[in-house]
Design a protein around this motif. Sequence first.
Motif, PDB file in Angstrom:
ATOM      1  N   LEU A  15       0.832  -1.199   0.000  1.00  0.00           N
ATOM      2  CA  LEU A  15       0.000   0.000   0.000  1.00  0.00           C
ATOM      3  C   LEU A  15       0.870   1.253   0.000  1.00  0.00           C
ATOM      4  CD1 LEU A  15      -3.204   0.474   2.117  1.00  0.00           C
ATOM      5  CD2 LEU A  15      -1.496   2.280   2.026  1.00  0.00           C
ATOM      6  N   ASP A  16       1.939   1.236   0.789  1.00  0.00           N
ATOM      7  CA  ASP A  16       2.831   2.397   0.849  1.00  0.00           C
ATOM      8  C   ASP A  16       3.572   2.616  -0.464  1.00  0.00           C
ATOM      9  OD1 ASP A  16       2.121   2.926   3.459  1.00  0.00           O
ATOM     10  OD2 ASP A  16       3.816   1.834   4.329  1.00  0.00           O
ATOM     11  N   GLU A  17       3.821   1.534  -1.177  1.00  0.00           N
ATOM     12  CA  GLU A  17       4.541   1.642  -2.455  1.00  0.00           C
ATOM     13  C   GLU A  17       3.685   2.299  -3.521  1.00  0.00           C
ATOM     14  OE1 GLU A  17       6.628  -1.317  -5.731  1.00  0.00           O
ATOM     15  OE2 GLU A  17       6.386  -1.988  -3.651  1.00  0.00           O
ATOM     16  N   TRP A  22      -8.771   3.461  -4.289  1.00  0.00           N
ATOM     17  CA  TRP A  22      -9.838   3.529  -3.288  1.00  0.00           C
ATOM     18  C   TRP A  22      -9.383   4.299  -2.055  1.00  0.00           C
ATOM     19  CZ3 TRP A  22     -11.055   0.281   1.314  1.00  0.00           C
ATOM     20  CH2 TRP A  22     -12.373   0.480   1.763  1.00  0.00           C
ATOM     21  N   PHE A  23      -8.172   4.044  -1.597  1.00  0.00           N
ATOM     22  CA  PHE A  23      -7.640   4.781  -0.455  1.00  0.00           C
ATOM     23  C   PHE A  23      -7.408   6.242  -0.821  1.00  0.00           C
ATOM     24  CE2 PHE A  23      -6.860   0.558   1.149  1.00  0.00           C
ATOM     25  CZ  PHE A  23      -6.873   0.695   2.534  1.00  0.00           C
ATOM     26  N   PRO A 107      -4.019   3.274   6.438  1.00  0.00           N
ATOM     27  CA  PRO A 107      -4.481   4.660   6.398  1.00  0.00           C
ATOM     28  C   PRO A 107      -5.995   4.740   6.600  1.00  0.00           C
ATOM     29  CG  PRO A 107      -2.996   4.203   4.562  1.00  0.00           C
ATOM     30  CD  PRO A 107      -3.303   2.889   5.199  1.00  0.00           C
ATOM     31  N   ALA A 108      -6.426   5.800   7.271  1.00  0.00           N
ATOM     32  CA  ALA A 108      -7.856   5.996   7.509  1.00  0.00           C
ATOM     33  C   ALA A 108      -8.580   6.284   6.194  1.00  0.00           C
ATOM     34  CB  ALA A 108      -8.071   7.138   8.485  1.00  0.00           C
ATOM     35  N   LEU A 109      -9.841   5.893   6.143  1.00  0.00           N
ATOM     36  CA  LEU A 109     -10.698   6.123   4.985  1.00  0.00           C
ATOM     37  C   LEU A 109     -11.870   6.995   5.430  1.00  0.00           C
ATOM     38  CD1 LEU A 109     -10.421   2.425   4.039  1.00  0.00           C
ATOM     39  CD2 LEU A 109      -9.976   4.205   2.329  1.00  0.00           C
ATOM     40  N   PHE A 110     -12.177   8.021   4.649  1.00  0.00           N
ATOM     41  CA  PHE A 110     -13.216   8.973   5.047  1.00  0.00           C
ATOM     42  C   PHE A 110     -14.561   8.596   4.451  1.00  0.00           C
ATOM     43  CE2 PHE A 110     -15.253  13.266   4.885  1.00  0.00           C
ATOM     44  CZ  PHE A 110     -15.330  13.440   6.266  1.00  0.00           C
ATOM     45  N   MET A 111     -15.530   8.326   5.336  1.00  0.00           N
ATOM     46  CA  MET A 111     -16.889   8.020   4.920  1.00  0.00           C
ATOM     47  C   MET A 111     -17.696   9.322   4.894  1.00  0.00           C
ATOM     48  SD  MET A 111     -16.688   4.695   4.560  1.00  0.00           S
ATOM     49  CE  MET A 111     -15.043   5.091   3.917  1.00  0.00           C
ATOM     50  N   THR A 182     -15.134  -4.045   0.109  1.00  0.00           N
ATOM     51  CA  THR A 182     -14.061  -3.369  -0.617  1.00  0.00           C
ATOM     52  C   THR A 182     -12.754  -3.446   0.158  1.00  0.00           C
ATOM     53  OG1 THR A 182     -15.690  -1.840  -1.562  1.00  0.00           O
ATOM     54  CG2 THR A 182     -13.377  -1.236  -1.770  1.00  0.00           C
ATOM     55  N   LEU A 183     -12.831  -3.299   1.471  1.00  0.00           N
ATOM     56  CA  LEU A 183     -11.625  -3.399   2.288  1.00  0.00           C
ATOM     57  C   LEU A 183     -11.036  -4.805   2.226  1.00  0.00           C
ATOM     58  CD1 LEU A 183      -9.652  -2.062   4.190  1.00  0.00           C
ATOM     59  CD2 LEU A 183     -11.243  -2.475   6.073  1.00  0.00           C
TER      60      LEU A 183
END
Length: 215
Positions: A15-17, A22-23, A107-111, A182-183
């Motif tokens: 994910l960091d790469e 979606w994130f 990382p947080a995801l904003f709903m 999705t997660l």
Amino acid sequence: MDTPPEWLGRVRPALDEALPDWFARFVPPPNPQRRSAVLMTFAEGAHGSDVILTERASTLRSHAAQVSFPGGHVDPGDDGPVGAALREAEEEVGLVPASVEVVDELPALFMHPSQNAVTPVLAWWREPHPIGVVDAGEVARVVRADVDHLLDPANRFTVRLDTYSGPGFEVDGLFVWGFTATLLSEVFRLGGIARPWDAGHERPLPHHLLRTYLR
């Protein structure tokens, strides 16, 4: 198994790469109104790994009857999102925090509808013990879902509802869609264990979920 499987440790570095779309689409603002966390708890199962899923009570005012991970609001007394996720898992399904090894905080995801920044916490359940519904007013069912079944292309499909389109799973009588599906899909892909599936196979939202979604 005392140590997490290799694939689970690959999720955050991948994910960091390259931050998945979606994130990137749901990056929270600097000061969101609400902060929550969910615990994605994986464990050794009969055919590989299991993951703990809950079916929310149908009487809840929001997200009734939806399939989710244990989790909830980050309270002032919590040790951040990790502390909140562990506390909520204990309160919802009786998971003993000391039996869990935290692998990574994603990382947080904003709903946007709820103005809620949700942090997924990856965990490995190194010392499994009996779990179940603690508060029937909040959780209707607790399932240790077989990851191999979730990865089976026969159990995957695209959920379409109005303008929404996203991945879905069916496992152990649970219809998994939305944020949770999705997660799961992203974590499986980032961990390198996802299998090809037919995204063109579409399914509508079942009536019991559509009814609570529209109310």
